[in-house]
Design an enzyme around this catalytic site. Structure first.
Site, PDB file in Angstrom:
ATOM      1  N   CYS A 162      54.813 131.825  85.831  1.00 48.85           N
ATOM      2  CA  CYS A 162      56.243 131.926  85.499  1.00 48.85           C
ATOM      3  C   CYS A 162      56.947 132.910  86.424  1.00 48.85           C
ATOM      4  O   CYS A 162      58.101 132.715  86.778  1.00 48.85           O
ATOM      5  CB  CYS A 162      56.427 132.304  84.038  1.00 48.85           C
ATOM      6  N   GLU A 179      60.222 133.449  75.829  1.00 52.50           N
ATOM      7  CA  GLU A 179      59.752 133.780  77.188  1.00 52.50           C
ATOM      8  C   GLU A 179      59.652 132.465  77.933  1.00 52.50           C
ATOM      9  O   GLU A 179      58.747 131.670  77.676  1.00 52.50           O
ATOM     10  CB  GLU A 179      58.368 134.464  77.128  1.00 52.50           C
TER      11      GLU A 179
HETATM   12  P1  NAD Z   1      56.201 123.650  77.266  1.00 46.02           P
HETATM   13  O1  NAD Z   1      57.575 124.093  76.971  1.00 46.02           O
HETATM   14  O2  NAD Z   1      55.958 122.241  77.600  1.00 46.02           O
HETATM   15  O3  NAD Z   1      55.248 123.972  76.013  1.00 46.02           O
HETATM   16  C1  NAD Z   1      55.074 125.265  75.522  1.00 46.02           C
HETATM   17  C2  NAD Z   1      54.489 125.205  74.126  1.00 46.02           C
HETATM   18  O4  NAD Z   1      55.461 124.666  73.244  1.00 46.02           O
HETATM   19  C3  NAD Z   1      53.258 124.314  73.987  1.00 46.02           C
HETATM   20  O5  NAD Z   1      52.346 124.953  73.135  1.00 46.02           O
HETATM   21  C4  NAD Z   1      53.819 123.059  73.354  1.00 46.02           C
HETATM   22  O6  NAD Z   1      52.873 122.326  72.602  1.00 46.02           O
HETATM   23  C5  NAD Z   1      54.872 123.649  72.445  1.00 46.02           C
HETATM   24  N1  NAD Z   1      55.937 122.739  72.030  1.00 46.02           N
HETATM   25  C6  NAD Z   1      56.397 121.618  72.635  1.00 46.02           C
HETATM   26  N2  NAD Z   1      57.425 121.081  71.935  1.00 46.02           N
HETATM   27  C7  NAD Z   1      57.624 121.882  70.871  1.00 46.02           C
HETATM   28  C8  NAD Z   1      58.548 121.877  69.789  1.00 46.02           C
HETATM   29  N3  NAD Z   1      59.478 120.914  69.671  1.00 46.02           N
HETATM   30  N4  NAD Z   1      58.487 122.870  68.890  1.00 46.02           N
HETATM   31  C9  NAD Z   1      57.582 123.857  69.007  1.00 46.02           C
HETATM   32  N5  NAD Z   1      56.663 123.918  70.003  1.00 46.02           N
HETATM   33  C10 NAD Z   1      56.688 122.937  70.922  1.00 46.02           C
HETATM   34  O7  NAD Z   1      55.667 124.628  78.406  1.00 46.02           O
HETATM   35  P2  NAD Z   1      54.269 124.571  79.172  1.00 46.02           P
HETATM   36  O8  NAD Z   1      54.301 123.408  80.108  1.00 46.02           O
HETATM   37  O9  NAD Z   1      53.150 124.676  78.203  1.00 46.02           O
HETATM   38  O10 NAD Z   1      54.301 125.930  79.998  1.00 46.02           O
HETATM   39  C11 NAD Z   1      54.896 126.051  81.250  1.00 46.02           C
HETATM   40  C12 NAD Z   1      56.227 126.751  81.125  1.00 46.02           C
HETATM   41  O11 NAD Z   1      56.042 128.023  80.500  1.00 46.02           O
HETATM   42  C13 NAD Z   1      56.850 127.066  82.477  1.00 46.02           C
HETATM   43  O12 NAD Z   1      58.228 126.817  82.408  1.00 46.02           O
HETATM   44  C14 NAD Z   1      56.578 128.558  82.652  1.00 46.02           C
HETATM   45  O13 NAD Z   1      57.462 129.196  83.513  1.00 46.02           O
HETATM   46  C15 NAD Z   1      56.693 129.040  81.252  1.00 46.02           C
HETATM   47  N6  NAD Z   1      56.016 130.327  81.071  1.00 46.02           N
HETATM   48  C16 NAD Z   1      56.776 131.439  80.827  1.00 46.02           C
HETATM   49  C17 NAD Z   1      56.164 132.664  80.684  1.00 46.02           C
HETATM   50  C18 NAD Z   1      56.962 133.898  80.390  1.00 46.02           C
HETATM   51  O14 NAD Z   1      56.369 134.879  79.964  1.00 46.02           O
HETATM   52  N7  NAD Z   1      58.276 133.912  80.587  1.00 46.02           N
HETATM   53  C19 NAD Z   1      54.776 132.762  80.803  1.00 46.02           C
HETATM   54  C20 NAD Z   1      54.045 131.625  81.064  1.00 46.02           C
HETATM   55  C21 NAD Z   1      54.676 130.399  81.195  1.00 46.02           C
END
Ligand code: NAD
Length: 497
Positions: A274, A240
């Site tokens: 998002c 997502e």
């Molecule tokens: P991010 O991608 O920076 O991090 C998301 C999660 O992934 C965090 O818990 C982070 O610690 C973890 N992570 C980072 N590197 C990783 C790796 N190599 N392996 C596994 N996990 C890892 O995103 P964010 O800044 O926390 O969130 C914002 C983003 O999320 C925006 O792009 C937003 O649109 C999206 N989002 C999408 C939805 C949806 O349902 N489609 C909902 C909410 C947010």
């Protein structure tokens, strides 16, 4: 472990309030061994959980739901502290989350239980049934913007489908995650839901840690890394990711309603949603009227007083992305009709409305994730749909029109996982609707019956009830039997209807 100390030891980190930078709590980072241990315990928990059956799981899930609901204010305070969002937004997040948990708990059996399916004439001697079974242990990785609602869209449905869950929340917002895990330990226990806290390294350890499926919510960039790691072990993934949602305004739209939703969908949660509205495509005949209404509403928002409409940016560095997009939009000929670069003051950003921005500008093509709305003009709804579909993303979209047929036709042509007509975010509170994206917004579905199936594997069972008159699955089959088959093929399939 959460301790209130100002200077964390090595291997610990402290979360801070985006509103004033003060400490919220200190957490111990889960390393590789901690994650492996959590997954091992979850595997034992999964056995217990599976054996509870649909009825037992429903009872436990509803008890957990009640435990959360009866202390909802406490949970909302934690969400507000670490995200910086207003308390009322946080409370709404708790309510929406519980709506889904309730639905998943009550409908898992109806959606997933084994059921008889037709076997077909040639298989009259078979009793065919289809059932959905849990994967085992799901690793859930969450973002910070809706630190409860978003990951719970996976957790609720994964648990209801009979899986144990190990949850790695965002390092910015571990508070709500540890709180719901504590309520789980009190209400149910057995390590069916546990939380491991840490940054991307902890998330990566969870992906490699032996889970049976990963449910990732976050940026498209990180999703690609997670997918590559999943590929090494052929671990399935639901992703997502981000969005660049467009809202289309047709000539016959209720402009007051459209403007209200543009401002709420674009500026709510400081644009850190998002499925927030980032782009508006308005048909030229109503363009000026719409822009005026959007500006009038957006300039009434208070963001710097005691009870603001939205809080500061949760992730400080996102401010630079917002500033870069605004700058590039203006450099490429766009015009600011409300605010501009000067609206960005530290983590607090006043509403910004830009018009006539070049479609190829990063501000139109990439996720901004801030309180910025771009309004571009189109000649028709068809052109609006084409432009809406013109980014790498495909999460949500919206159209405003009084013509139900036009609205539905546009909704069907929009490349997005969810579309609202005459509202924004309408699908988020409807638990029967699945949620997820297309293109770089991800794949797989949470919520609804599809969400329950996403965390299940289909298992087919064919039970032979008697010997077949024409037994083809045997080396004893005769030439005569095969002559009959040759005659049957055109009889059964030779007509194109
Ligand atoms: P991010 O991608 O920076 O991090 C998301 C999660 O992934 C965090 O818990 C982070 O610690 C973890 N992570 C980072 N590197 C990783 C790796 N190599 N392996 C596994 N996990 C890892 O995103 P964010 O800044 O926390 O969130 C914002 C983003 O999320 C925006 O792009 C937003 O649109 C999206 N989002 C999408 C939805 C949806 O349902 N489609 C909902 C909410 C947010």
């Amino acid at each position: 472990m959460t301790l209130l100390r100002d200077a964390p030891d090595a291997g610990e980190f402290t979360t801070r309030r985006p509103t004033d930078g003060t400490a919220v709590a200190t957490y111990r980072t889960a390393g590789e061994a901690d994650v492996a241990d959590a997954v091992r315990r979850a595997r034992a928990g999964a056995e217990f959980w599976r054996a509870e059956g649909f009825a037992g799981r429903r009872r436990h899930l509803l008890r957990w739901k009640a435990a959360i609901a009866n202390r909802a204010g406490e949970l909302a305070d934690l969400i507000a502290a670490e995200t910086g969002k207003p308390g009322s937004d946080a409370l709404l997040e708790v309510m929406l989350t519980l709506t889904h948990l309730d639905w998943a708990a009550k409908h898992a059996e109806g959606v997933l239980k084994r059921r008889k399916v037709k076997a077909g004439v040639m298989n009259y001697n078979q009793h065919a049934s289809l059932g959905y079974e849990p994967y085992g242990v799901i690793g859930v990785i969450g973002p910070w913007n809706y630190p409860l609602y978003t990951p719970m869209g996976s957790i609720s449905y994964a648990l209801a489908a009979g899986n144990a869950v190990v949850f790695k929340p965002s390092e910015l917002t571990p508070g709500p995650a540890t709180w719901i895990a504590e309520r789980w330990a009190e209400a149910v226990g057995h390590d069916v839901l546990t939380v491991v806290v840490g940054d991307g390294a902890t998330g990566a350890a969870l992906v490699r840690g032996g889970v049976d499926k990963v449910a990732f919510t976050g940026s498209s960039r990180t999703a690609k890394r997670v997918m590559a790691a999943c590929a090494e072990r052929l671990v399935p993934l639901v992703a997502e990711c981000g969005g660049k949602d467009a809202l289309i305004v047709a000539a016959d739209a209720d402009l007051d309603a459209a403007a209200d939703f543009v401002v709420f969908g674009g500026m709510g949660n400081a644009g850190q949603t998002c499925v927030g509205v980032e782009r508006v495509y308005v048909v030229d005949s109503v363009r000026d009227a719409l822009v005026q209404k959007v500006v009038e509403r957006a300039e009434r928002l208070r963001v710097r007083d005691e009870s603001p409409h939205y809080g500061p940016m949760t992730l400080g560095s996102q401010t630079d992305v917002v500033a870069g997009h605004v700058r590039s939009a203006l450099e490429a000929g766009g015009r600011a009709v409300l605010g501009g670069p000067e609206s960005i003051d530290g983590r607090v950003i006043d509403p910004i409305v830009l018009v006539d921005v070049d479609e190829q500008s990063p501000a139109v093509q990439e996720e901004t994730f801030g309180p910025v709305v771009i309004v571009n003009t189109v000649r028709s709804v068809d052109e609006a749909v084409e432009r809406a579909n013109g980014t790498a993303y495909g999460l949500g979209a919206a159209i405003f029109t009084k013509d139900a047929h036009l609205g539905l036709r546009a909704a069907e042509r929009l490349r997005a996982g969810a579309v609202t007509i005459n509202s924004v975010l309408g699908f988020a509170a409807i638990p029967t609707l699945s949620f997820g994206g297309v293109k770089e917004s991800g794949f797989g579905r949470i919520h609804g019956a599809d969400g329950l199936r996403e965390f299940s594997t289909a298992k087919s069972i064919a039970r032979q009830t008697r010997k077949a008159a024409l037994n083809l699955l045997s080396f004893d089959r005769s030439e005569k039997d095969m002559h009959l088959v040759a005659r049957l093929i055109p009889m059964l399939h030779g007509r194109a209807k």
